[in-house]
Design a protein around this motif. Sequence first.
Motif, PDB file in Angstrom:
ATOM      1  N   GLN A 119      -9.276  -4.235  -7.023  1.00 47.73           N
ATOM      2  CA  GLN A 119      -8.252  -3.766  -6.079  1.00 47.73           C
ATOM      3  C   GLN A 119      -6.958  -3.360  -6.768  1.00 47.73           C
ATOM      4  O   GLN A 119      -6.125  -2.681  -6.178  1.00 47.73           O
ATOM      5  CB  GLN A 119      -7.966  -4.825  -4.997  1.00 47.73           C
ATOM      6  N   TYR A 120      -6.809  -3.751  -8.061  1.00 49.17           N
ATOM      7  CA  TYR A 120      -5.523  -3.508  -8.726  1.00 49.17           C
ATOM      8  C   TYR A 120      -5.085  -2.043  -8.638  1.00 49.17           C
ATOM      9  O   TYR A 120      -3.948  -1.753  -8.284  1.00 49.17           O
ATOM     10  CB  TYR A 120      -5.570  -3.963 -10.190  1.00 49.17           C
ATOM     11  N   ALA A 121      -5.999  -1.133  -8.974  1.00 50.97           N
ATOM     12  CA  ALA A 121      -5.621   0.279  -8.991  1.00 50.97           C
ATOM     13  C   ALA A 121      -6.117   1.033  -7.756  1.00 50.97           C
ATOM     14  O   ALA A 121      -5.953   2.247  -7.645  1.00 50.97           O
ATOM     15  CB  ALA A 121      -6.157   0.945 -10.258  1.00 50.97           C
ATOM     16  N   ASP A 122      -6.696   0.299  -6.817  1.00 48.62           N
ATOM     17  CA  ASP A 122      -7.276   0.916  -5.627  1.00 48.62           C
ATOM     18  C   ASP A 122      -6.197   1.107  -4.560  1.00 48.62           C
ATOM     19  O   ASP A 122      -5.565   0.146  -4.114  1.00 48.62           O
ATOM     20  CB  ASP A 122      -8.397  -0.001  -5.107  1.00 48.62           C
ATOM     21  N   LEU A 123      -5.974   2.348  -4.140  1.00 48.73           N
ATOM     22  CA  LEU A 123      -4.924   2.599  -3.143  1.00 48.73           C
ATOM     23  C   LEU A 123      -5.330   2.117  -1.753  1.00 48.73           C
ATOM     24  O   LEU A 123      -4.480   1.884  -0.895  1.00 48.73           O
ATOM     25  CB  LEU A 123      -4.557   4.082  -3.122  1.00 48.73           C
ATOM     26  N   ASP A 124      -6.635   1.970  -1.525  1.00 47.76           N
ATOM     27  CA  ASP A 124      -7.102   1.425  -0.242  1.00 47.76           C
ATOM     28  C   ASP A 124      -7.631   0.015  -0.442  1.00 47.76           C
ATOM     29  O   ASP A 124      -8.765  -0.287  -0.084  1.00 47.76           O
ATOM     30  CB  ASP A 124      -8.222   2.305   0.336  1.00 47.76           C
ATOM     31  N   ALA A 134       0.843  -1.205   0.000  1.00 44.07           N
ATOM     32  CA  ALA A 134       0.000   0.000   0.000  1.00 44.07           C
ATOM     33  C   ALA A 134       0.877   1.254   0.000  1.00 44.07           C
ATOM     34  O   ALA A 134       0.579   2.235  -0.697  1.00 44.07           O
ATOM     35  CB  ALA A 134      -0.927  -0.011   1.215  1.00 44.07           C
ATOM     36  N   LYS A 135       1.968   1.195   0.765  1.00 44.19           N
ATOM     37  CA  LYS A 135       2.875   2.357   0.826  1.00 44.19           C
ATOM     38  C   LYS A 135       3.490   2.642  -0.536  1.00 44.19           C
ATOM     39  O   LYS A 135       3.561   3.770  -1.011  1.00 44.19           O
ATOM     40  CB  LYS A 135       4.036   2.068   1.805  1.00 44.19           C
ATOM     41  N   ILE A 136       3.976   1.573  -1.180  1.00 46.30           N
ATOM     42  CA  ILE A 136       4.691   1.762  -2.444  1.00 46.30           C
ATOM     43  C   ILE A 136       3.708   2.089  -3.578  1.00 46.30           C
ATOM     44  O   ILE A 136       4.005   2.881  -4.468  1.00 46.30           O
ATOM     45  CB  ILE A 136       5.587   0.532  -2.724  1.00 46.30           C
ATOM     46  N   LYS A 137       2.529   1.508  -3.486  1.00 44.65           N
ATOM     47  CA  LYS A 137       1.503   1.724  -4.507  1.00 44.65           C
ATOM     48  C   LYS A 137       1.009   3.172  -4.520  1.00 44.65           C
ATOM     49  O   LYS A 137       0.571   3.673  -5.547  1.00 44.65           O
ATOM     50  CB  LYS A 137       0.332   0.797  -4.145  1.00 44.65           C
ATOM     51  N   SER A 138       1.087   3.843  -3.389  1.00 47.46           N
ATOM     52  CA  SER A 138       0.558   5.202  -3.314  1.00 47.46           C
ATOM     53  C   SER A 138       1.579   6.244  -3.777  1.00 47.46           C
ATOM     54  O   SER A 138       1.288   7.438  -3.784  1.00 47.46           O
ATOM     55  CB  SER A 138       0.110   5.500  -1.888  1.00 47.46           C
ATOM     56  N   ARG A 139       2.760   5.811  -4.180  1.00 51.32           N
ATOM     57  CA  ARG A 139       3.745   6.783  -4.673  1.00 51.32           C
ATOM     58  C   ARG A 139       3.350   7.264  -6.078  1.00 51.32           C
ATOM     59  O   ARG A 139       2.863   6.479  -6.890  1.00 51.32           O
ATOM     60  CB  ARG A 139       5.140   6.156  -4.732  1.00 51.32           C
ATOM     61  N   PRO A 140       3.612   8.546  -6.370  1.00 56.17           N
ATOM     62  CA  PRO A 140       3.289   9.038  -7.718  1.00 56.17           C
ATOM     63  C   PRO A 140       3.937   8.180  -8.812  1.00 56.17           C
ATOM     64  O   PRO A 140       3.334   7.985  -9.874  1.00 56.17           O
ATOM     65  CB  PRO A 140       3.871  10.461  -7.712  1.00 56.17           C
ATOM     66  N   ALA A 141       5.124   7.641  -8.551  1.00 53.93           N
ATOM     67  CA  ALA A 141       5.813   6.829  -9.562  1.00 53.93           C
ATOM     68  C   ALA A 141       5.003   5.604  -9.984  1.00 53.93           C
ATOM     69  O   ALA A 141       5.225   5.030 -11.047  1.00 53.93           O
ATOM     70  CB  ALA A 141       7.186   6.386  -9.028  1.00 53.93           C
ATOM     71  N   PHE A 142       4.061   5.199  -9.142  1.00 49.43           N
ATOM     72  CA  PHE A 142       3.298   3.982  -9.414  1.00 49.43           C
ATOM     73  C   PHE A 142       2.072   4.220 -10.295  1.00 49.43           C
ATOM     74  O   PHE A 142       1.498   3.279 -10.837  1.00 49.43           O
ATOM     75  CB  PHE A 142       2.862   3.350  -8.076  1.00 49.43           C
ATOM     76  N   ARG A 143       1.658   5.490 -10.425  1.00 45.92           N
ATOM     77  CA  ARG A 143       0.391   5.793 -11.090  1.00 45.92           C
ATOM     78  C   ARG A 143       0.267   5.204 -12.481  1.00 45.92           C
ATOM     79  O   ARG A 143      -0.734   4.606 -12.858  1.00 45.92           O
ATOM     80  CB  ARG A 143       0.225   7.314 -11.202  1.00 45.92           C
ATOM     81  N   ASN A 144       1.330   5.418 -13.223  1.00 46.02           N
ATOM     82  CA  ASN A 144       1.385   5.002 -14.611  1.00 46.02           C
ATOM     83  C   ASN A 144       1.211   3.480 -14.758  1.00 46.02           C
ATOM     84  O   ASN A 144       0.568   2.987 -15.680  1.00 46.02           O
ATOM     85  CB  ASN A 144       2.769   5.501 -15.056  1.00 46.02           C
TER      86      ASN A 144
END
Lengths: 221, 221
Positions: B215-220, B191-201
Amino acid sequence: MAKLYHVPLSPFCRKVRLSLAEKKIECELIEERYWEKGSDFMRRNPAGKVPVLRIDNKIMSESAAICEWLEEKYPEPPLMPRSADARYEVRRIVSWFDDKFHHEVTSKLLYERVNKKIMKAGFPDSGNVKSGAKAIKYHIDYMAWLLDHRRWLAGDVMTLADFAAAAHLSSLDYISDVDWNRSQTVKDWYAKIKSRPAFRNILADQVPGFTPPPQYADLDF
Amino acid sequence: MAKLYHVPLSPFCRKVRLSLAEKKIECELIEERYWEKGSDFMRRNPAGKVPVLRIDNKIMSESAAICEWLEEKYPEPPLMPRSADARYEVRRIVSWFDDKFHHEVTSKLLYERVNKKIMKAGFPDSGNVKSGAKAIKYHIDYMAWLLDHRRWLAGDVMTLADFAAAAHLSSLDYISDVDWNRSQTVKDWYAKIKSRPAFRNILADQVPGFTPPPQYADLDF
């Protein structure tokens, strides 16, 4: 003294042995028959593979990470160039051999002919052997192409890239799977690297049940 | 502008994409269907695989070598620690995922389920899928064990090791192959790493024929 848990013909172990010897780090070699029952090797290394290096109160696995660590902690003599671009090229070629060459050639020839016998895991798969024997030709041609442009594989100085390549080729040479007549350029490169003191220990390897051909340890092969 | 030739779900490409994004290097993504006839990709990369990065008038392959080069040329923000021991641990874990995890899990799940379909290379081998589904459990347990001792996988700062692991897990998450209930520790780390801007793409990737779970693109998640 440092200890290296290894298997004699493993190219990943040989790459580390060459780095250690070139940097004149004394190291005891301990053969690790990790596939035998009762081996407590898995406790030493959760990845369950060789090489494992015990040095400076650390236990390390993964040959690429070990070699980079050795380079940072024991920088003399250097086995990596200084510039980022040149370092990239060394790492690219190390990966080429440890990944692509390993997958297409080493695992198809050495593992089929030697590891299966030693590990009592059946007979060589002739399809794999054939595919490895074919693929090694293209790899030797690629090395010849690189060496037509450079003195060593990754540039004008000897580096880890040469050790990675020589580690794979020397293990295959032990079972006569390298056709040195395919390229005089590659043969000359191997003669240069083979004559280094760091290589002696590798040329003295003996694997019961497998006798290397006469050229294996011959510096004027 | 830099160009990255890639395949959306390739963990090796994702690791490079994460490094580029974290370092705020603008990069055009070009999907490379290298297995299709007529692709002139082999001319760009003799190793015949992705990722290939075009940057600063260089063409580079081999994700590990690319990431080390990015780190040396674009050091901010750092994705490698300073000390040799800490850098060793990062490289060990990157190799763990790109070699062992890839071999035991990614190639058995993602390649069977997705690559075979996209490349029209037959149907998934159920033995491989079963073995990958079993192996991922042990790897999640190993990650949980590491994360019980450290904030991030290789120590107390986020490094390339976290990107290597997250690259594999995110690709597997796209096809619902990660059981996030197995470890709260690992889920929190992701969850921590997924919420980084670098992960958006990466969370915006779409592969025709495969719909990611909610859940794939869901930050929560």
